[in-house]
Each structure stands twice: as structure tokens, then as C-alpha cells.
Design a protein around this motif. Structure first.
Motif, PDB file in Angstrom:
ATOM      1  N   GLN A  49       0.853  -1.180   0.000  1.00 42.66           N
ATOM      2  CA  GLN A  49       0.000   0.000   0.000  1.00 42.66           C
ATOM      3  C   GLN A  49       0.886   1.227   0.000  1.00 42.66           C
ATOM      4  N   GLY A  50       0.527   2.212  -0.819  1.00 42.49           N
ATOM      5  CA  GLY A  50       1.292   3.451  -0.804  1.00 42.49           C
ATOM      6  C   GLY A  50       1.290   4.136  -2.149  1.00 42.49           C
ATOM      7  N   GLY A  51       1.718   5.366  -2.140  1.00 44.80           N
ATOM      8  CA  GLY A  51       1.755   6.170  -3.355  1.00 44.80           C
ATOM      9  C   GLY A  51       0.417   6.812  -3.623  1.00 44.80           C
ATOM     10  N   CYS A  52       0.422   7.780  -4.522  1.00 45.37           N
ATOM     11  CA  CYS A  52      -0.809   8.529  -4.778  1.00 45.37           C
ATOM     12  C   CYS A  52      -1.861   7.720  -5.532  1.00 45.37           C
ATOM     13  N   ALA A  53      -1.474   6.625  -6.186  1.00 45.38           N
ATOM     14  CA  ALA A  53      -2.446   5.792  -6.888  1.00 45.38           C
ATOM     15  C   ALA A  53      -2.917   4.607  -6.045  1.00 45.38           C
ATOM     16  N   GLY A  54      -2.303   4.387  -4.884  1.00 44.56           N
ATOM     17  CA  GLY A  54      -2.784   3.352  -3.983  1.00 44.56           C
ATOM     18  C   GLY A  54      -1.858   2.186  -3.726  1.00 44.56           C
ATOM     19  N   LEU A  55      -1.109   1.732  -4.746  1.00 46.39           N
ATOM     20  CA  LEU A  55      -0.209   0.593  -4.590  1.00 46.39           C
ATOM     21  C   LEU A  55       1.154   0.940  -5.173  1.00 46.39           C
ATOM     22  N   SER A  56       2.190   0.333  -4.637  1.00 47.81           N
ATOM     23  CA  SER A  56       3.525   0.519  -5.200  1.00 47.81           C
ATOM     24  C   SER A  56       4.294  -0.795  -5.113  1.00 47.81           C
ATOM     25  N   TYR A  57       5.339  -0.896  -5.932  1.00 50.40           N
ATOM     26  CA  TYR A  57       6.179  -2.086  -5.947  1.00 50.40           C
ATOM     27  C   TYR A  57       7.294  -1.935  -4.932  1.00 50.40           C
ATOM     28  N   GLY A  58       7.717  -3.057  -4.395  1.00 51.41           N
ATOM     29  CA  GLY A  58       8.894  -3.105  -3.557  1.00 51.41           C
ATOM     30  C   GLY A  58       9.774  -4.240  -4.031  1.00 51.41           C
ATOM     31  N   MET A  59      11.073  -4.079  -3.852  1.00 51.40           N
ATOM     32  CA  MET A  59      12.036  -5.111  -4.220  1.00 51.40           C
ATOM     33  C   MET A  59      13.142  -5.117  -3.182  1.00 51.40           C
ATOM     34  N   ARG A  60      13.615  -6.310  -2.874  1.00 57.86           N
ATOM     35  CA  ARG A  60      14.775  -6.453  -1.996  1.00 57.86           C
ATOM     36  C   ARG A  60      15.363  -7.842  -2.215  1.00 57.86           C
ATOM     37  N   VAL A 112      -2.325  -3.212 -14.523  1.00 59.76           N
ATOM     38  CA  VAL A 112      -2.448  -1.813 -14.110  1.00 59.76           C
ATOM     39  C   VAL A 112      -3.497  -1.116 -14.970  1.00 59.76           C
ATOM     40  N   VAL A 113      -4.447  -0.426 -14.295  1.00 63.38           N
ATOM     41  CA  VAL A 113      -5.445   0.357 -15.011  1.00 63.38           C
ATOM     42  C   VAL A 113      -5.123   1.839 -14.982  1.00 63.38           C
ATOM     43  N   SER A 114      -4.302   2.273 -14.006  1.00 62.85           N
ATOM     44  CA  SER A 114      -3.847   3.660 -13.985  1.00 62.85           C
ATOM     45  C   SER A 114      -2.605   3.771 -13.117  1.00 62.85           C
ATOM     46  N   GLY A 117       1.216  10.231 -11.835  1.00 63.29           N
ATOM     47  CA  GLY A 117       1.991  11.015 -12.785  1.00 63.29           C
ATOM     48  C   GLY A 117       3.471  10.689 -12.789  1.00 63.29           C
ATOM     49  N   CYS A 118       4.034  10.381 -11.637  1.00 60.02           N
ATOM     50  CA  CYS A 118       5.469  10.092 -11.559  1.00 60.02           C
ATOM     51  C   CYS A 118       5.782   8.633 -11.904  1.00 60.02           C
ATOM     52  N   GLY A 119       4.757   7.786 -12.008  1.00 64.26           N
ATOM     53  CA  GLY A 119       4.958   6.389 -12.354  1.00 64.26           C
ATOM     54  C   GLY A 119       5.414   5.506 -11.211  1.00 64.26           C
ATOM     55  N   GLU A 120       5.394   6.017  -9.983  1.00 66.16           N
ATOM     56  CA  GLU A 120       5.868   5.247  -8.835  1.00 66.16           C
ATOM     57  C   GLU A 120       4.787   4.407  -8.183  1.00 66.16           C
ATOM     58  N   SER A 121       3.525   4.685  -8.447  1.00 65.61           N
ATOM     59  CA  SER A 121       2.456   3.888  -7.868  1.00 65.61           C
ATOM     60  C   SER A 121       1.397   3.607  -8.932  1.00 65.61           C
ATOM     61  N   PHE A 122       0.516   2.655  -8.613  1.00 66.96           N
ATOM     62  CA  PHE A 122      -0.448   2.199  -9.612  1.00 66.96           C
ATOM     63  C   PHE A 122      -1.729   1.733  -8.946  1.00 66.96           C
ATOM     64  N   ARG A 123      -2.732   1.463  -9.808  1.00 68.61           N
ATOM     65  CA  ARG A 123      -4.006   0.901  -9.359  1.00 68.61           C
ATOM     66  C   ARG A 123      -4.379  -0.192 -10.324  1.00 68.61           C
ATOM     67  N   THR A 124      -4.911  -1.310  -9.781  1.00 65.22           N
ATOM     68  CA  THR A 124      -5.349  -2.421 -10.643  1.00 65.22           C
ATOM     69  C   THR A 124      -6.864  -2.496 -10.655  1.00 65.22           C
TER      70      THR A 124
END
Length: 124
Positions: A49-60, A112-114, A117-124
Motif C-alpha cells: 500500500q502506498g503512493g498517490c495511486a494506492g499501490l507501489s512495488y517493492g524489491m529487496r 495496471v489500469v492507472s 503522474g510520476c509512475g511510482e504507484s499504480f491501481r489495478t
């Protein structure tokens, strides 16, 4: 118990997560530079959860998968995805992009449906 998916074309999306040769090579180089065993360790890809669109990716990087992870072996790289994230990213392709704006890993996600603007978060 973790399951391993390693059949099908490693460069195409589908019901699993694909990894381009470029992304796998970059990740494997980073794993080795961290002193991690590339035969056992891998890249965890997850959604949070996070970002202005609601979801974001994490990697480690992790030394081994969790018991309930899906494990995808693509181009020599092991990718670990937890049960909560797989529905959001199945069919995605993990790629590595370099350039003047900065280099990094990028997820090409057909679900992803949207995006923000910065491309860091998304919504499905």
C-alpha cells in the motif's frame, strides 16, 4: 511450502512473472556483489500500500524464499513473490532500464489500469 515455476518462455508474461535477460543480469551482479549465493538467494518482488495511486512495488534481496512464496527462476535469477502480491503482478515482466534519467528496475504490469503522474504507484 514454496513452489517453483520454471517452465514457459522466461521473457514473456503469462500466469507468472517474467524477467528479461538485462534485468536478470543486473540483479545477479548485485546479488554477487553483496556476497549472496545466487543459487539460493533471490529478488523479492512485492506490492505494498502506498503512493498517490494506492499501490507501489517493492524489491529487496533475500537469502531464501518464505514457505508460502511462489518462486520463479528466470534467466538464472530466482524471484520470490508472496501470496498477497501475486494477484497484482501475475503476467508482469521485470525489466532493467538504463539512461540519462537514471537506471533501475521497472515492472511492466498488464494488470495496471492507472498510474500516478510520476509512475511510482499504480491501481489495478
Amino acid at each position: 511450502m514454496s513452489s517453483t515455476a520454471d517452465d514457459g518462455d522466461p521473457n514473456l508474461g503469462g500466469e507468472d512473472v517474467a524477467v528479461t535477460e538485462q534485468a536478470a543480469g543486473e540483479a545477479l551482479d548485485l546479488l554477487e556483489s553483496e556476497g549472496m549465493d545466487v543459487d539460493e538467494s533471490g529478488l523479492r518482488l512485492y506490492v505494498q500500500q502506498g503512493g498517490c495511486a494506492g499501490l507501489s512495488y517493492g524489491m529487496r534481496f533475500e537469502h531464501e524464499p518464505e514457505d508460502d512464496d511462489e518462486v520463479f527462476e528466470r534467466n538464472g535469477l530466482r524471484v520470490f513473490v508472496d501470496d498477497a502480491s501475486i494477484d497484482y503482478i501475475e503476467g508482469s515482466v521485470l525489466d532493467y532500464e538504463g539512461g540519462l534519467q537514471g537506471a533501475g528496475f521497472h515492472v511492466q504490469n498488464p494488470n495496471v489500469v492507472s498510474e500516478c503522474g510520476c509512475g511510482e504507484s499504480f491501481r489495478t
